[in-house]
Design a protein around this motif. Structure first.
Motif, PDB file in Angstrom:
ATOM      1  N   LYS A 214     -48.269 -11.578  30.571  1.00 51.63           N
ATOM      2  CA  LYS A 214     -48.353 -11.628  29.121  1.00 51.63           C
ATOM      3  C   LYS A 214     -47.903 -10.271  28.605  1.00 51.63           C
ATOM      4  CE  LYS A 214     -51.672 -13.936  27.283  1.00 51.63           C
ATOM      5  NZ  LYS A 214     -53.019 -14.400  26.816  1.00 51.63           N
ATOM      6  N   SER A 216     -47.188  -7.388  25.698  1.00 53.34           N
ATOM      7  CA  SER A 216     -47.749  -6.965  24.412  1.00 53.34           C
ATOM      8  C   SER A 216     -46.703  -6.994  23.301  1.00 53.34           C
ATOM      9  CB  SER A 216     -48.369  -5.575  24.523  1.00 53.34           C
ATOM     10  OG  SER A 216     -47.405  -4.625  24.962  1.00 53.34           O
ATOM     11  N   ARG A 217     -45.419  -6.856  23.681  1.00 52.29           N
ATOM     12  CA  ARG A 217     -44.317  -7.005  22.727  1.00 52.29           C
ATOM     13  C   ARG A 217     -43.296  -7.957  23.332  1.00 52.29           C
ATOM     14  NH1 ARG A 217     -41.999  -1.618  20.000  1.00 52.29           N
ATOM     15  NH2 ARG A 217     -40.790  -3.293  19.009  1.00 52.29           N
ATOM     16  N   TYR A 272     -44.065  -1.079  27.539  1.00 46.78           N
ATOM     17  CA  TYR A 272     -45.288  -1.424  26.808  1.00 46.78           C
ATOM     18  C   TYR A 272     -46.301  -2.065  27.764  1.00 46.78           C
ATOM     19  CZ  TYR A 272     -41.903  -0.744  23.093  1.00 46.78           C
ATOM     20  OH  TYR A 272     -40.930  -0.215  22.296  1.00 46.78           O
ATOM     21  N   ASP A 273     -47.499  -2.287  27.244  1.00 51.24           N
ATOM     22  CA  ASP A 273     -48.555  -2.866  28.073  1.00 51.24           C
ATOM     23  C   ASP A 273     -48.247  -4.327  28.402  1.00 51.24           C
ATOM     24  OD1 ASP A 273     -50.007  -0.516  28.012  1.00 51.24           O
ATOM     25  OD2 ASP A 273     -51.191  -1.118  26.249  1.00 51.24           O
ATOM     26  N   GLU A 275     -50.065  -7.779  30.964  1.00 51.14           N
ATOM     27  CA  GLU A 275     -51.136  -8.245  31.835  1.00 51.14           C
ATOM     28  C   GLU A 275     -50.588  -9.270  32.811  1.00 51.14           C
ATOM     29  OE1 GLU A 275     -54.388  -9.799  29.597  1.00 51.14           O
ATOM     30  OE2 GLU A 275     -54.526  -8.036  28.263  1.00 51.14           O
TER      31      GLU A 275
END
Length: 344
Positions: A214, A216-217, A272-273, A275
């Motif tokens: 997933k 974040s951007r 970016y972050d 998961e």
């Protein structure tokens, strides 16, 4: 007793594209599926005519691309959907040297139709040296392809949901349990190692992991991004990133070092972050010369093998299913490059 022209053992790309050959040639068949996800079913579904490490192509690349598109249209006529996703690959360049090499190779006759000479800059991801687009590349909707064809097989009484039992096969009498048949095609991937008729063929496992993440951007969704591995959307807000290649760690569980490799690879160009939501792996059946292994049993002329599709399972499975069909039905010899006899 039920009589069929063909029994197909195995439900990966080889088995399903072979089934398509039988459907369009009006042959009766059943296909055996254990219900476990094969390496094909967890694959990325990348359709790519270019080796993106060296910017080279491979044997019959254009013919394979054209034939796949033709066959997916034929499959659409009975499955109700075309599973081709027109999302071209954009290869992120590491440096200016790769840009120069790409442009040089794009002038070669065999690569001019594949390597776009106009470079692009992508949003969100790091691509300081831009990206090169692979023309005619695409993806297969893997989940749709398998679920759609399995549904068609089941509705038309082609699907047998059980493990094939070699002990119940009598090839001399062309009988398997309550089935009589003309030919059996074994399309088992690495499962062929347990097949007493073809266990000696020279396929080797190559373990591949991929992760679903997933982000974040979000990144552009109408393309497939390639640096070390492939990144693309799979729906439900998740993205596929993979896959790895490992000929050493062949145990049947997740290899954490492969997951770490994938996380590191994605982090290198996605700043970016993200998961990790899922981890998957499968075993590709590979051959040392990177071409399929196709042939007939030396004793039983009604037993055939279709294996060794490797990382190009979609293209190899589609294109060479026709060669095998013609070999069986029309006695047209196989190319030496794909014959199982080439290693003897």
């Amino acid at each position: 007793m039920k009589n069929v022209d063909y029994i197909i053992v195995g439900d990966g790309y080889a088995g399903l594209f072979m089934a398509h050959q039988l459907i369009k040639n009006n042959k009766s068949f059943v296909i055996f599926s254990e219900g476990r996800k094969s390496a094909s079913q967890v694959s990325a579904g990348i359709i790519n005519p270019v080796v993106l490490k060296k910017f080279t192509t491979f044997w019959k690349a254009q013919e394979q691309i054209d034939f796949l598109k033709e066959n997916l249209k034929e499959i659409e006529s009975y499955a109700g959907e075309n599973y081709l996703i027109n999302a071209p690959i954009h290869r992120i360049f590491h440096d200016e040297n790769e840009q120069h090499l790409w442009l040089k190779k794009s002038g070669n006759e065999e690569l001019s139709n594949f390597l776009d000479q106009n470079f692009d800059r992508l949003d969100v991801v790091k691509n300081d040296f831009l990206t090169g687009k692979v023309n005619q590349s695409a993806r297969l909707n893997v989940n749709g392809f398998f679920s759609g064809l399995f549904s068609y097989f089941e509705k038309n009484d082609h699907l047998v949901k059980e493990k094939f039992d070699y002990n119940q096969l009598n090839p001399s009498e062309s009988v398997y349990k309550d089935l009589t048949f003309k030919n059996i095609i074994f399309c088992e991937g690495m499962g062929v190692k347990y097949n007493p008729y073809f266990s000696a063929i020279t396929v080797n496992p190559n373990k591949g992991h991929h992760i679903k993440v997933k982000l974040s951007r979000p990144v552009p969704e109408n393309i497939t991004i390639k640096k070390k591995h492939f990144l693309f959307p799979t729906g439900n807000g998740l993205y596929f990133y993979g896959g790895t290649y490992d000929r050493e760690q062949l145990h049947h569980h997740i290899d954490e070092s492969a997951v770490e490799q994938l996380i590191k690879g994605l982090s290198a160009f996605y700043p970016y972050d993200f998961e990790v939501e899922e981890v998957h792996f499968g075993f590709r059946p590979t051959v040392k010369d990177r071409r399929p292994i196709i042939g007939k049993h030396e004793k039983f002329s009604n037993l055939y093998v279709f294996n060794g599709l490797g990382a190009r399972g979609i293209l190899n499975g589609c294109y060479f299913s026709r060669d095998l069909f013609r070999f069986i039905e029309e006695n047209i010899p196989l190319h030496e490059e794909i014959s199982m006899n080439r290693f003897q």
